[in-house]
Scaffold this motif. Sequence first.
Motif, PDB file in Angstrom:
ATOM      1  N   SER A  16       0.858  -1.174   0.000  1.00 38.28           N
ATOM      2  CA  SER A  16       0.000   0.000   0.000  1.00 38.28           C
ATOM      3  C   SER A  16       0.897   1.228   0.000  1.00 38.28           C
ATOM      4  O   SER A  16       1.857   1.303   0.757  1.00 38.28           O
ATOM      5  N   SER A  17       0.594   2.164  -0.895  1.00 31.90           N
ATOM      6  CA  SER A  17       1.359   3.402  -0.942  1.00 31.90           C
ATOM      7  C   SER A  17       0.415   4.540  -1.308  1.00 31.90           C
ATOM      8  O   SER A  17      -0.753   4.310  -1.637  1.00 31.90           O
ATOM      9  N   GLY A  18       0.943   5.735  -1.318  1.00 30.29           N
ATOM     10  CA  GLY A  18       0.135   6.890  -1.676  1.00 30.29           C
ATOM     11  C   GLY A  18      -0.369   6.844  -3.112  1.00 30.29           C
ATOM     12  O   GLY A  18      -1.372   7.474  -3.455  1.00 30.29           O
ATOM     13  N   ALA A  19       0.304   6.100  -3.962  1.00 29.21           N
ATOM     14  CA  ALA A  19      -0.088   6.004  -5.372  1.00 29.21           C
ATOM     15  C   ALA A  19      -1.204   4.981  -5.614  1.00 29.21           C
ATOM     16  O   ALA A  19      -1.745   4.924  -6.719  1.00 29.21           O
ATOM     17  N   LEU A  20      -1.540   4.207  -4.614  1.00 26.84           N
ATOM     18  CA  LEU A  20      -2.522   3.135  -4.779  1.00 26.84           C
ATOM     19  C   LEU A  20      -3.843   3.615  -5.386  1.00 26.84           C
ATOM     20  O   LEU A  20      -4.300   3.040  -6.380  1.00 26.84           O
TER      21      LEU A  20
END
Length: 114
Positions: A16-20
């Motif tokens: 999970s990352s901010g770009a998800l």
Amino acid sequence: MEKTITIDGRQVAFKSSGALPKRYKMQFGRDYFSDMLAMKSMSEEIVDGKGEMQSVNFDLFYDIAWTLAKTADSSIPDPVSWLDEFDVFPIADILPQIQELITASISSNNAKKK
């Protein structure tokens, strides 16, 4: 946040990352957060015994799992090709294991700062 789980005898990384949310929208043309709310509602109905399995949109579960995997490993192919790599992809077993990553993607950092 990242997690590796075994699916069909293979180690598969999920992240999970901010770009998800952007990656999800780019791939599927739907809003990640709206789909998360729909998925949460479906899950609650099933747990409460009010929902029927016919009303569950399993595409949401598969699409979110693929997006988490693609975020961890940019080399994985399109969703259908990726799913074809597995003889079995037991979403009912996988979803609880990636739930923490899903929750992290919609959680606030305010509680962590206190």
